[in-house]
Design an enzyme around this catalytic site. Structure first.
Site, PDB file in Angstrom:
ATOM      1  N   ARG A 247      85.202  21.789  31.815  1.00  0.00           N
ATOM      2  CA  ARG A 247      86.092  21.616  30.675  1.00  0.00           C
ATOM      3  C   ARG A 247      85.221  21.277  29.465  1.00  0.00           C
ATOM      4  NH1 ARG A 247      84.063  17.460  29.878  1.00  0.00           N
ATOM      5  NH2 ARG A 247      85.651  17.079  28.332  1.00  0.00           N
ATOM      6  N   GLY A 248      85.882  21.116  28.303  1.00  0.00           N
ATOM      7  CA  GLY A 248      85.100  20.948  27.075  1.00  0.00           C
ATOM      8  C   GLY A 248      84.884  22.343  26.482  1.00  0.00           C
ATOM      9  N   ALA A 249      85.189  22.470  25.201  1.00  0.00           N
ATOM     10  CA  ALA A 249      85.213  23.798  24.587  1.00  0.00           C
ATOM     11  C   ALA A 249      83.927  24.620  24.794  1.00  0.00           C
ATOM     12  CB  ALA A 249      85.536  23.647  23.103  1.00  0.00           C
TER      13      ALA A 249
ATOM     14  N   ARG B 194      93.008  28.913  29.283  1.00  0.00           N
ATOM     15  CA  ARG B 194      93.289  27.738  28.449  1.00  0.00           C
ATOM     16  C   ARG B 194      93.414  28.202  26.990  1.00  0.00           C
ATOM     17  NH1 ARG B 194      90.191  22.290  29.443  1.00  0.00           N
ATOM     18  NH2 ARG B 194      92.152  21.529  28.573  1.00  0.00           N
TER      19      ARG B 194
ATOM     20  N   GLN C 176      89.212  11.523  30.467  1.00  0.00           N
ATOM     21  CA  GLN C 176      87.847  12.066  30.336  1.00  0.00           C
ATOM     22  C   GLN C 176      86.883  11.050  29.737  1.00  0.00           C
ATOM     23  OE1 GLN C 176      90.640  13.688  29.480  1.00  0.00           O
ATOM     24  NE2 GLN C 176      90.399  15.901  29.463  1.00  0.00           N
TER      25      GLN C 176
ATOM     26  N   ASP D 284      87.852  21.259  19.829  1.00  0.00           N
ATOM     27  CA  ASP D 284      88.139  22.450  20.644  1.00  0.00           C
ATOM     28  C   ASP D 284      88.324  23.676  19.776  1.00  0.00           C
ATOM     29  OD1 ASP D 284      89.117  19.974  22.239  1.00  0.00           O
ATOM     30  OD2 ASP D 284      88.690  21.587  23.667  1.00  0.00           O
TER      31      ASP D 284
ATOM     32  N   ASN E 193      91.492  18.677  18.564  1.00  0.00           N
ATOM     33  CA  ASN E 193      90.701  17.979  19.581  1.00  0.00           C
ATOM     34  C   ASN E 193      91.680  17.264  20.516  1.00  0.00           C
ATOM     35  OD1 ASN E 193      88.093  17.276  20.689  1.00  0.00           O
ATOM     36  ND2 ASN E 193      88.470  15.192  19.994  1.00  0.00           N
ATOM     37  N   LYS E 194      91.141  16.605  21.512  1.00  0.00           N
ATOM     38  CA  LYS E 194      91.974  15.964  22.540  1.00  0.00           C
ATOM     39  C   LYS E 194      93.070  15.107  21.923  1.00  0.00           C
ATOM     40  CE  LYS E 194      91.684  16.499  26.078  1.00  0.00           C
ATOM     41  NZ  LYS E 194      92.514  17.546  26.729  1.00  0.00           N
TER      42      LYS E 194
HETATM   43  O1  MRU Z   1      90.782  19.133  27.985  1.00  0.00           O
HETATM   44  P1  MRU Z   1      89.297  19.050  27.827  1.00  0.00           P
HETATM   45  O2  MRU Z   1      88.660  18.001  28.683  1.00  0.00           O
HETATM   46  O3  MRU Z   1      88.646  20.403  27.963  1.00  0.00           O
HETATM   47  O4  MRU Z   1      89.125  18.593  26.325  1.00  0.00           O
HETATM   48  C1  MRU Z   1      87.853  18.373  25.797  1.00  0.00           C
HETATM   49  C2  MRU Z   1      87.872  17.855  24.417  1.00  0.00           C
HETATM   50  O5  MRU Z   1      88.899  17.681  23.805  1.00  0.00           O
HETATM   51  C3  MRU Z   1      86.550  17.646  23.776  1.00  0.00           C
HETATM   52  O6  MRU Z   1      86.605  16.584  22.889  1.00  0.00           O
HETATM   53  C4  MRU Z   1      86.198  18.925  23.016  1.00  0.00           C
HETATM   54  O7  MRU Z   1      86.257  20.047  23.853  1.00  0.00           O
HETATM   55  C5  MRU Z   1      84.891  18.880  22.411  1.00  0.00           C
HETATM   56  S1  MRU Z   1      83.708  19.135  23.618  1.00  0.00           S
HETATM   57  C6  MRU Z   1      82.149  19.193  23.092  1.00  0.00           C
END
Ligand code: MRU
Length: 365
Positions: free
Chosen positions: A52-54, A92, A205, A246, A256-257
Site C-alpha cells: 500500500r502507499g501510493a 484502488r 498504518q 495519494d 491523503n489518508k
Molecule cells: O491506504 P494506504 O495505506 O495505501 O494509504 C497510504 C497513504 O495515505 C499515504 O499517506 C500516501 O500514500 C502517501 S505514501 C508515500
C-alpha cells in the site's frame, strides 16, 4: 531502510518471473515475504493492501504488467496487456501513481508486437520506475531536510517535533518514504528530532507501520491517537507537520489518508507549517479541483468494526462496534491547497499552487 539492521526495499525481483514483497498486512507482528507470480497475485496484493502507499502501489502495478506479459503465451499480447491494465487500475481508485505506472507500461509497448521484446521492455521499465521512485524519495529528503534544519536553528538545537499521519514511510514507497525521507535525512545530519505518529484508524498504518519503521531506525517517536494532534499544536509541541499524498492536483489540492484535512485545519489555526511530501508520479496533471474531482476510496466496513492486535503470541481481531450499527469507511480526504504551506518534491519545495508547481515541472506547461 532497515529491519533488525538488515537493509530492505519493499519490492524486489527474486528470480525470473518471481517478484517478492513484504506482506504489510502482517506487520508489525509478523515479518513475511510473499511471492507474486501471476497477474491475480498483483491485483490481490494491491486491493487487499499487502502493499500500500501510493508510490509502492504504482511500482507493484508496473511489475504486474510485466508478469502479465511474461505469462502470456498467445500472439494477442496487446489485448492481454490492455485487460491487465484495466484490472490493475480497478484495484484502488485514489492513488494516481497506479494509473500513471500502468500507462507508462502501456506506452512502452506501443509499436512492438513480438512477445520477447515486449517482456524485456516492460521489465526494464518496471526497474526504471522502481529506481526512480527510490531516487525521488531520496531527493525529497534532501530538500525537506532544509526545512527541518531551519527549525532546528531557530530552536537553538532543541528537539524538532514533527507530526505525521498514516504511513508515508519507506513501506509506502520503494525506500526512504516521502514524509519520512526528510526525517531520516535530519537524523543522518545529527538533528535532534522527535516524531508524533498518528495511529491512523481504521487500519492503523501509523501505529502499525510508521512506528515499526521508526523503531527499527532508532528514531525517537510517540504514537498518538488520531484526535491528539490539535491539542499538541495548541501547546507548542509540534513544529512542523509532514504528510504524504495519494494524489495531488497540479493546483495543489492534496488527497491523503482520511484525517489529513483535520490536521491541516489545526495546523493553520496554530500557525504551524503543514507540508506535503510527494514524488511527481503522485501529481494529477488533469484534475484542477481536488475536493470535487478526486475519487475517494470507500473500503469494507469491517475495517471500522474490528480491530486487530496481538494477544500473547496470537494475532486476534475483535469487534468494537455493535453488530446492529452501520459503519462507513472513507479511506481518504482532500486538503485544499490554501491549507498547504508547501509541497516537497524531488525537484525542490514549492507553494501549493498551479504557478509554482508548473515552475518546478515546466515540461507540463
Ligand atoms: O491506504 P494506504 O495505506 O495505501 O494509504 C497510504 C497513504 O495515505 C499515504 O499517506 C500516501 O500514500 C502517501 S505514501 C508515500
Amino acid at each position: 531502510m532497515k529491519i533488525n539492521n538488515v537493509h530492505y526495499r519493499t519490492i524486489w525481483e527474486k528470480s525470473e518471473g518471481i517478484i517478492q514483497i513484504i506482506d504489510q498486512r502482517k506487520l508489525p507482528f509478523r515479518f513475511e515475504i510473499k511471492d507474486l507470480t501471476e497477474l491475480e497475485d498483483f491485483e490481490t496484493a494491491i486491493k487487499h493492501m499487502y502493499v500500500r502507499g501510493a508510490p509502492l502501489i504504482g511500482v507493484t502495478a508496473a511489475y504486474g504488467m510485466y508478469i502479465a506479459a511474461a505469462n502470456a503465451s498467445d500472439s494477442d499480447i496487446c489485448d492481454t496487456l490492455s485487460r491487465a491494465a484495466e484490472r490493475l487500475i480497478a484495484t484502488r481508485p485514489t492513488a494516481v501513481n497506479l494509473r500513471w505506472a500502468v500507462e507508462s507500461q502501456l506506452s512502452i509497448i506501443k509499436n512492438t508486437s513480438n512477445l520477447d521484446p515486449i517482456k524485456e521492455k516492460l521489465l526494464i521499465n518496471a526497474r526504471r520506475i522502481t529506481e526512480n521512485d527510490e531516487e525521488q524519495c531520496r531527493m525529497i529528503g534532501v530538500h525537506g531536510l532544509k526545512l527541518i534544519e531551519e527549525i532546528a536553528k531557530k530552536k537553538n538545537g532543541a528537539t524538532v517535533n514533527i507530526l505525521t499521519h498514516c504511513n508515508a514511510g519507506w513501506l509506502a514507497t520503494v525506500d526512504w518514504g516521502t514524509a519520512t525521507s526528510p526525517i531520516y535525512h535530519a537524523r543522518n545530519a545529527g538533528i535532534d528530532i522527535h516524531v508524533w505518529v498518528d495511529e491512523t484508524r481504521p487500519r492503523n498504518q501509523g501505529a502499525k507501520l510508521t512506528a515499526y519503521e521508526l523503531a527499527h531506525e532508532d528514531i525517537p517517536h510517540t504514537v498518538i491517537v488520531d484526535n491528539v494532534g490539535g491539542h499538541l499544536m495548541q501547546h507548542g509541541k509540534v513544529d512542523i507537520v509532514i504528510v504524504g499524498s495519494d494524489r495531488t492536483t497540479y493546483t495543489g489540492d492534496v488527497a491523503n489518508k482520511i484525517g489529513t484535512y483535520l490536521k491541516a485545519l489545526a495546523a493553520i489555526d496554530n500557525n504551524i507549517p503543514f507540508y506535503v511530501a510527494l514524488p511527481s508520479s503522485t501529481i494529477d496533471w488533469e484534475i484542477e479541483d481536488g475536493v470535487n474531482s478526486i475519487p475517494i476510496e470507500e473500503r469494507d466496513s469491517d475495517e471500522v468494526d474490528f480491530m486487530e492486535g496481538v494477544a500473547g503470541s496470537k494475532v486476534e481481531k475483535v469487534r468494537i462496534v455493535p453488530e446492529t450499527s452501520r459503519s462507513a469507511n472513507y479511506a481518504f480526504d482532500v486538503t485544499p491547497a490554501r491549507l498547504v504551506t508547501g509541497l516537497i518534491t524531488e525537484r525542490g519545495v514549492c507553494k501549493a499552487d498551479k504557478e509554482s508547481v508548473l515552475e518546478l515541472f515546466p515540461e507540463k506547461k
